[in-house]
Design an enzyme around this catalytic site. Structure first.
Site, short mmCIF file in Angstrom:
data_model
loop_
_atom_site.label_atom_id
_atom_site.label_comp_id
_atom_site.label_asym_id
_atom_site.label_seq_id
_atom_site.Cartn_x
_atom_site.Cartn_y
_atom_site.Cartn_z
N ARG A 62 106.55 56.24 57.93
CA ARG A 62 107.40 56.87 57.15
C ARG A 62 107.15 57.41 55.92
O ARG A 62 107.59 58.47 55.37
CB ARG A 62 108.97 56.30 57.39
CG ARG A 62 109.45 56.41 58.93
CD ARG A 62 110.61 55.51 59.01
NE ARG A 62 110.49 54.11 58.76
CZ ARG A 62 110.19 53.07 59.48
NH1 ARG A 62 109.99 53.46 60.83
NH2 ARG A 62 110.10 51.69 59.18
N GLU A 99 106.60 38.78 58.06
CA GLU A 99 107.63 37.75 58.28
C GLU A 99 107.03 36.63 59.51
O GLU A 99 107.23 35.40 59.38
CB GLU A 99 108.86 38.09 58.60
CG GLU A 99 109.96 37.13 58.82
CD GLU A 99 111.33 37.82 58.93
OE1 GLU A 99 112.36 37.25 59.08
OE2 GLU A 99 111.16 39.28 58.70
#
Length: 179
Positions: A62, A99
């Site tokens: 994006r 993560e």
């Protein structure tokens, strides 16, 4: 008096995506609205009015949408930082921690010249891992990061603190609690 919509009003929140417990902040609804998109681009540029930039770096994916629009407004070049294996030709790479694992981003080895002034742009600042990797790539090529601009900051995840600890100027249009 009619209240004008703010950037965060255009952002859709999707609960339990991509996994349970996550609230996904979807900027595609912002991009789809001409007024919302214009407001976002203008506000991303606002703190940097009057500064000169040679290039805008956009982080996949994006950040490409935002970065292209911002580069156009600044009359600057645009450089994509992509996931490993997506760019043809000679590249430099930077690994970073996610993560749940590790990832690698790349940039063409001739995309930025020493001394060029760079604005790094992406839609979301979470842990700051992707942005930090992008900053390291730019700096390895001799570029100078003048600012890091994001639509959304998730302050609970510490990305802003991480980038500011690197000496970066961080600008975000809105913040959401949680992750």
């Amino acid at each position: 008096m009619i209240q004008q919509k703010q950037v965060e009003d255009y952002i859709r929140s999707i609960v339990d995506f991509p996994q349970e417990g996550i609230i996904f902040r979807d900027v595609t609804t912002l991009f789809a609205d001409p007024r919302g998109f214009r407001i976002a681009v203008d506000q991303l540029l606002h703190p940097y009015a009057g500064l000169r930039f040679d290039k805008v770096v956009g982080l996949e994916a994006r950040g490409f949408i935002l970065g292209g629009a911002v580069a156009h407004q600044l009359s600057a070049g645009f450089v994509p930082i992509r996931k490993k294996g997506k760019l043809p030709g000679a590249v430099i790479s930077e690994a970073y921690t996610l993560e749940y694992g590790e990832a690698v981003v790349e940039v063409h080895d001739d995309a930025i010249r020493p001394g060029e002034r760079i604005l790094l742009v992406d839609d979301l600042l979470a842990t700051g891992g992707t942005a930090e990797a992008g900053i390291k790539l730019v700096e390895r090529l001799g570029g100078e990061i003048i600012g890091c601009a994001f639509i959304i900051d998730l302050p609970d995840l510490g990305g802003r603190t991480r980038l500011e600890a690197m000496g970066m100027d961080v600008h975000a249009l809105c913040a959401f609690e949680g992750h």
